[in-house]
Design an enzyme around this catalytic site. Structure first.
Site, mmCIF file in Angstrom:
data_model
loop_
_atom_site.group_PDB
_atom_site.id
_atom_site.type_symbol
_atom_site.label_atom_id
_atom_site.label_comp_id
_atom_site.label_asym_id
_atom_site.label_seq_id
_atom_site.Cartn_x
_atom_site.Cartn_y
_atom_site.Cartn_z
ATOM 1 C CG MET A 106 -1.926 -1.145 1.234
ATOM 2 S SD MET A 106 -2.923 -1.187 2.742
ATOM 3 C CE MET A 106 -3.839 0.362 2.608
ATOM 4 C CG HIS A 107 0.614 3.303 2.512
ATOM 5 N ND1 HIS A 107 -0.669 3.687 2.844
ATOM 6 C CD2 HIS A 107 0.950 2.339 3.411
ATOM 7 C CE1 HIS A 107 -1.078 2.989 3.892
ATOM 8 N NE2 HIS A 107 -0.118 2.156 4.246
ATOM 9 C CG ASP B 240 0.005 -5.090 1.986
ATOM 10 O OD1 ASP B 240 -0.779 -4.324 2.584
ATOM 11 O OD2 ASP B 240 1.245 -4.913 1.983
#
Length: 484
Positions: free
Chosen positions: A79-80, A235
């Protein structure tokens, strides 16, 4: 057949399941991380494509017939990450990853704006996407001026697979631009970073169709063109789909390098003040919360390196029966702490050491310290209105029955151990691909695995653990005051 593609930081995994959710086979290809400066962490998105092709290629070399029978594809990924594209969908710079901390000043500035916590339900951490774009605006203005689309890592794979700019709720909740309660982009928050919704992908739920496999790739892999691709998940949410942690009150504790206490929720229950992550789940009308411990098995591995004994040897010396806390306490803050302190400066400590404090006492204190850190996360979730009655244990540390007894007793909750199997993000992604392709009931598909055993709290040590936890709680401000 259904295919799950998981883009991890260290590699891409391709997992094939059949209609009964039995695993048919898998392929994997490694990835490297570039760290050109201290605190920086980047990957070239072209490497993701190469790794995905390699992983699917490995799978096809063993299961070409089954791959040809795929009816749905699901995606998950770390992520991110900030993947920046120009108007021709060309990558403008390497992707800035989740564990990159260069934007700490920008994150602090955004977090000081009360609208971010109010709308996103989260602290703006340096690892999140919005502060990274603020950093690019401040430090690479020529790149920022060309940004036509910002995609999260797995959604860049979707662009390659299907030719569409689409994301979903669970991953997008980690950007600091999503109104997490409304499950929609916030034009207000985007404007703070000089962006607008035209630069964002469209949004769907993780169980919905979000693109179809391009004919060129289908021919290359011996698959049907137009296979639906699910929205997928970040995830952690994908792992939760694999674990069956999708209904209110369901939870798992992950004993990996870092530690996660993950709880599914039927409503939006933010608690940013305690550094709890509150994100959309991959299933519609569902959210989740996470308490994050930065050094879980990492703490035991640290002691292992000093003691010259493996982690397994250290825990074996403690025997099978849980012992009362010895008076030696350990704070597992070797690289700071996330929940509940959001403190990157604090460091770990042993206290209560005496002449008789040997290797076993230190190992016991490390296991207890991590267990108490999970208790901190449980308390933080409780403040946000989440009540848990049991948790499932996953991750490498869950192989230690002693550690699970310590966690069960510290939390005051039974800990379930799942039967052997692969319940990770790739499996969860494949489940989402199945749901998108067939319209099956998401909760029926995302069922929990069978339980192999349950570790109950040791009632006789409940009071001793409660006293040791209170001592643990008092140590953080004391150590913080002495070392800040």
């Amino acid at each position: 057949m259904y295919l799950g593609l998981d883009l991890g930081t260290s590699g891409v995994k391709a997992l094939l399941i059949d209609a009964r959710q039995s695993i048919v086979g898998s392929g994997h290809a490694p990835l490297d991380v570039s760290r050109p400066h201290p605190g920086w962490s980047e990957q070239n998105p072209a490497d993701w494509i190469r790794a995905c092709e390699a992983a699917v290629g490995e799978l096809r070399s063993m299961h070409a017939k089954e791959l040809a029978a795929v009816n749905g594809i699901g995606l998950s990924g770390h992520m991110h990450g900030a993947t920046l594209l120009d108007a021709a969908d060309q990558v403008l710079r390497p992707c800035i990853l989740w564990n990159d901390t260069r934007s700490h000043a920008e994150a602090a500035a955004l977090d000081a704006d009360p609208r971010f916590r109010k709308l996103t339900g989260n602290i703006v951490f340096p690892g999140f996407t919005a502060p990274k774009l603020a950093w690019v605006r401040n430090n690479e203005p020529a790149v920022f001026a060309k940004v036509a689309k910002v995609l999260l890592p797995k959604d860049f794979l979707r662009l390659w697979l299907a030719g569409e700019h689409i994301s979903e709720m669970s991953d997008s909740a980690g950007t600091s631009w999503l109104d997490v309660g409304k499950r929609a982009w916030s034009a207000e928050l985007l404007a703070v970073t000089s962006l607008d919704e035209r630069q964002m992908p469209s949004l769907v739920e993780g169980t919905a169709k979000a693109g179809a496999l391009r004919a060129e790739l289908a021919a290359k892999w011996g698959m049907q063109a137009g296979i639906p691709i699910a929205g997928g998940a970040g995830d952690n949410a994908a792992s939760a789909c694999g674990m069956g942690t999708v209904g209110a009150g369901q939870a798992f504790v992950s004993l990996g390098t870092s530690g996660v206490l993950f709880a599914a929720n039927a409503s939006y229950l933010p608690n940013p003040e305690s550094a709890v992550h509150t994100f959309c789940h991959a299933l519609p009308g569902t959210w989740h919360q996470m308490g994050v411990i930065l050094s879980a098995t990492d703490s035991l591995n640290w002691l292992s390196g000093i003691a010259g004994k493996s982690a397994g040897e250290l825990t074996a010396e403690l025997g099978d029966s849980l012992q009362a806390p010895s008076g030696v306490s350990f704070l597992p803050y070797l690289s700071g702490e996330r929940t509940p302190h959001n403190d990157s400066v604090i460091r770990g400590a042993f206290t209560g050491l005496a002449h008789e404090s040997g290797r076993a006492a230190l190992a016991q204190a490390v296991l207890e310290g991590v267990a108490f850190a999970f208790r901190d996360s449980l308390e933080a979730l409780a403040k946000a209105g989440t009540t848990l009655t049991r948790v499932t244990a996953i991750g490498g540390g869950s192989r230690s029955r002693y550690w699970l007894k310590a966690i069960a007793t510290a939390l005051g909750l039974p800990v379930d151990i799942p039967a052997d199997g692969d319940f990770g993000a790739a499996f969860g992604a494949a489940r989402l691909g199945l749901i998108a392709a067939t319209g099956a009931d998401p909760r029926a598909v995302c069922a929990a695995p069978a339980t192999d055993a349950t570790v109950e709290p040791v009632a006789a040590l409940g009071d001793a653990y409660a006293q040791a936890y209170q001592r643990y709680r008092q140590l953080y401000p004391a150590v913080r005051g002495a070392t800040a």
